[in-house]
Design an enzyme around this catalytic site. Structure first.
Site, PDB file in Angstrom:
ATOM      1  N   ASP A  77      39.434  16.427  27.333  1.00 43.54           N
ATOM      2  CA  ASP A  77      38.064  16.394  26.835  1.00 43.54           C
ATOM      3  C   ASP A  77      37.781  14.952  26.427  1.00 43.54           C
ATOM      4  OD1 ASP A  77      35.571  17.524  25.735  1.00 43.54           O
ATOM      5  OD2 ASP A  77      36.451  16.871  23.837  1.00 43.54           O
ATOM      6  N   LYS A  78      36.578  14.454  26.734  1.00 45.22           N
ATOM      7  CA  LYS A  78      36.294  13.043  26.473  1.00 45.22           C
ATOM      8  C   LYS A  78      36.104  12.745  24.995  1.00 45.22           C
ATOM      9  CE  LYS A  78      32.227  11.117  26.927  1.00 45.22           C
ATOM     10  NZ  LYS A  78      32.056  10.400  25.634  1.00 45.22           N
ATOM     11  N   ASP A  99      36.297  23.624  22.947  1.00 48.07           N
ATOM     12  CA  ASP A  99      37.435  23.455  23.858  1.00 48.07           C
ATOM     13  C   ASP A  99      38.340  24.681  23.855  1.00 48.07           C
ATOM     14  OD1 ASP A  99      36.644  20.833  24.449  1.00 48.07           O
ATOM     15  OD2 ASP A  99      37.741  20.038  22.724  1.00 48.07           O
ATOM     16  N   LYS A 126      33.567  25.063  30.062  1.00 45.03           N
ATOM     17  CA  LYS A 126      34.724  24.171  30.171  1.00 45.03           C
ATOM     18  C   LYS A 126      35.939  24.881  30.758  1.00 45.03           C
ATOM     19  CE  LYS A 126      33.688  20.566  26.818  1.00 45.03           C
ATOM     20  NZ  LYS A 126      34.175  19.772  25.680  1.00 45.03           N
ATOM     21  N   ASP A 172      39.958  18.836  21.186  1.00 45.60           N
ATOM     22  CA  ASP A 172      40.016  18.920  19.725  1.00 45.60           C
ATOM     23  C   ASP A 172      38.871  19.708  19.123  1.00 45.60           C
ATOM     24  OD1 ASP A 172      37.868  17.192  20.077  1.00 45.60           O
ATOM     25  OD2 ASP A 172      38.353  16.029  18.283  1.00 45.60           O
TER      26      ASP A 172
END
Length: 730
Positions: A415-416, A618, A595, A614
């Site tokens: 995840d960015k 997610d 996602k 995090d």
């Protein structure tokens, strides 16, 4: 509050996907016991845990009188002391037993007087009952649980030797089976092996004790009158303010209200360098203020602290079962019946071709040498040591199976926001019109933004303050959807995006526009600074990439792993970050609910996927991935969905987890192979298949061989401590 003051610029990089960036040091909520406890609502109860280092009821150790049933991991130290004491006293008693043996006397050339004939029976009986008691009582426990294993084998071997020797001494049945000295040595050697085993397990399980020792015994409470007094840690409550002196440990989780210090957080995050913490920053129980004193307002105490949650994670990991452990359990259970069958066959064959003495001696040797001691220790010790090593490195293993799968991962999906980036905006570029100074643009922009609560405003003020003095502003006004205005040194300063420019009816000069177009093209938020209605310059703000992220991507590529990034941000923003980091593939503009679809897509292509994230959104992806990794100690739901938790927010921890997975799996199979192979080869030798060529293995030698096998397994597992999980510095 002026949440929308910046209008079109407000949805800066990293906010589109709604991720709340929460690091190990900056949680945005209090009372976080649950999320650090990996979703468990209670502290793990070890009371029924019978086995080694949390391996569960594996065969051969489930009912140890000296092993099983101990309460918690602290029991290993007690059992080690018990076996140590029994070993030394039994050794003292065994010396005269051996010395009074006629066989030993003949071998060494001295005469044993007739009055000494009762030394061996009397002291040998004491050794059998005292030194052999852990094995005898352990056998009873195993038989009651219908899981006969190692303790039953040992008890059977020493009991056969004791009964045969006793009948010989009493002259019953005309037997000539004087095994007293071999019985004494057998018990001594078995006690030595168990002592060394318990000591090794105690050291391995010391991770929990080491974590508990991080907390001070007392806290220095700051009263309402400013007076400082010491109170026991148990009396500390949320809302209290405590003084942490230079070199002192933080007694509980909280936030700094006064002072700043370099904090050593290595015991929690695995990060070796001290980190500067200032007022407003969160601090974690057990960390050390290295250079100056701070005052901390407590937000969580006792079981609600991060440290307590880490203890629960370590305990759960040591108690979680693995595929290799299940295999070892089955092998140890089958080995009992194999050894028992081999013993019966050995006795029958030697009774037919030899004497009763030889038959009993061979049978005792088979029963001793076939003990699945090394096999019972093979996996639990690896689990205990790997968990201790990982905890020290800031890798908290919630699910052993997830850690085992980590070695097979060939694609890592990051995840960015908050994972590869810091999850908060920062000023990346400043540009000024001809004749103006960039530092002036930044300082005036910060002065106007100082009273704003917007994240972009805070980023501008923080950057300007770090570079120099910021002028004082008056008459602050928030322009909803456009920006802010304030008076600085008699001039009206305005800061905002395109809507602000339209309101003032101005266009930026062409040279400045080229800069801002470039910034916008890579996904940065652009704010213009106006003085008295004229454009003075512009600021670019973007979610800052973690400096460690590039190293993480490069190292993953070096190991042949595909690196994929997923984000809810616009594609141009995502692709700019991906290009900067060298990411192989990007999923952009992904809704939080979708996602996990990206994970499924990678799995459909044949990849084994580790998902690193995090945030709350997610969680579905973490759960769907082959391995879910929560980074930065994340949020409640992320922790609950992940199998591995990285205490720090360093993405290079993914590499450390993979190294640990590979190393521990290799050690498990090395130990299993050795322990199983040893038994398969040694039992025929103990049964006397080489007797025709003159090779006979005495019972005591069988006990030595069995103990050496255990030592080999233990030493091999200890080599895990040499695995380098440290993250290289860039």
């Amino acid at each position: 509050m002026d949440e929308h003051a910046h209008g079109e610029t407000g949805s800066h990089d990293g906010q589109a996907d709604g991720v709340v960036a929460v690091t190990a040091h900056g949680r945005q909520h209090e009372g976080h016991a649950e999320h650090t406890a990996s979703g468990t609502a209670h502290a793990h109860d070890h009371g029924d845990h019978g086995g080694h280092g949390g391996a569960g009821d594996h065969a051969g150790h489930a009912g140890h009188a000296g092993h099983g049933g101990h309460a918690g991991h602290g029991g290993h130290g007690d059992h080690a002391a018990m076996f140590r004491d029994k070993f030394w006293l039994s050794l003292v008693l065994a010396v005269p037993v051996v010395a009074a043996s006629h066989m030993v006397g003949d071998l060494l050339g001295y005469h044993v007087p007739s009055w000494a004939d009762w030394i061996a029976p009397v002291l040998g009986t004491v050794v059998y009952l005292y030194g052999g008691w852990p094995f005898l009582s352990g056998a009873v426990s195993e038989l009651r649980g219908r899981q006969p294993g190692m303790m039953t084998l040992v008890a059977l071997a020493i009991t056969v030797a004791f009964v045969a020797s006793g009948l010989t001494t009493l002259g019953v049945g005309g037997l000539d089976l004087d095994f007293w000295w071999e019985l004494a040595l057998l018990v001594v050697i078995m006690l030595l092996g168990h002592w060394l085993e318990m000591r090794a397990l105690g050291q391995a399980s010391g991770a929990l004790a080491a974590l508990a020792e991080l907390l001070p015994d007392v806290a220095e409470l700051v009263g309402d009158d400013g007076e400082v007094r010491s109170i026991p840690l148990a009396e500390l409550r949320a809302g209290d303010v405590v003084l942490v002196r230079s070199g002192g440990r933080v007694p509980a989780d909280g936030g700094i209200v006064d002072g700043s210090a370099e904090l050593d957080e290595s015991m929690v995050t695995g990060e070796s360098r001290a980190v500067r913490r200032a007022p407003g920053d969160r601090v974690v129980a057990g960390t050390v203020a290295t250079d100056s004193a701070i005052r901390v307002r407590i937000t969580a105490v006792g079981e609600d602290t991060t440290l307590a949650g880490i203890q629960r994670l370590v305990a759960d990991a040591q108690n979680s079962r693995s595929r290799a452990q299940a295999l070892a359990d089955r092998a140890a259970a089958w080995l009992f019946w194999f050894a028992l069958g081999a013993g019966v066959i050995t006795f029958a064959v030697w009774m037919a071709v030899g004497t009763a003495t030889t038959a009993v001696e061979r049978t005792v040797t088979v029963l001793v040498i076939a003990c699945p001691h090394a096999l019972g220790l093979a996996i639990p010790l690896v689990i205990a040591i790997s968990t201790a090593v990982s905890a020290k490195a800031g890798i908290l293993v919630k699910d052993r199976l997830a850690l085992e799968r980590m070695r097979t991962v060939d694609a890592v999906l990051f995840d960015k926001t908050g994972t590869l980036t810091k999850g908060r905006p920062t000023v990346t570029d400043v540009a000024a019109v001809d004749g103006a100074d960039e530092s002036l643009v930044l300082a005036l922009g910060a002065a106007a933004e100082r009273d704003s609560e917007h994240p972009l405003a805070k980023a501008i003020v923080a950057t300007a303050t770090a570079r120099g003095a910021v002028p004082t502003a008056t008459d602050f006004r928030s322009l909803t959807g456009r920006g802010v205005r304030a008076t600085v040194d008699g001039s009206e300063i305005a800061v905002g995006g395109p809507a602000l420019l339209r309101e003032f009816g101005v266009e930026p000069p062409e040279a400045l526009a080229r800069h801002t177009d470039t910034w916008a093209g890579r996904g940065a938020a652009v704010l213009h600074v106006l003085r008295d209605g004229a454009v003075l310059g512009a600021l670019a703000l973007a979610d800052e990439i973690r400096p460690e992220s590039r190293q993480a991507v490069d190292q993953l590529h070096a190991e042949g792993i595909r690196v994929v990034m997923i984000t809810g941000d616009a594609r141009n923003v995502a692709e700019a970050v991906a290009a900067d980091l060298g990411v192989d593939e990007v999923f952009a503009e992904v809704l939080p609910a979708d996602k996990d679809s990206a994970v499924a897509e990678l799995q459909r292509r044949g990849h084994r996927v580790a998902m690193v994230g995090d945030g709350v959104n997610d969680a579905p992806a973490l759960a769907r991935a082959d391995v879910g990794i929560a980074i930065g100690a994340g949020t409640d739901v992320a922790i609950e969905s992940a199998g591995v938790v990285l205490a720090s927010d360093d993405p290079r921890g993914v590499l450390a987890a993979r190294r640990l997975s590979t190393a521990s799996y290799r050690k498990m199979w090395q130990n299993l192979t050795w322990a199983t192979g040893y038994n398969v080869l040694s039992v025929p030798l103990a049964a006397g298949v080489l007797a025709p060529i003159g090779f006979v293995l005495p019972p005591a030698a069988g006990a030595v061989a069995m103990s050496l096998s255990t030592v080999v397994v233990a030493l091999n597992a200890q080599l895990l401590r040499r695995v380098d999980l440290r993250q290289p510095r860039g």
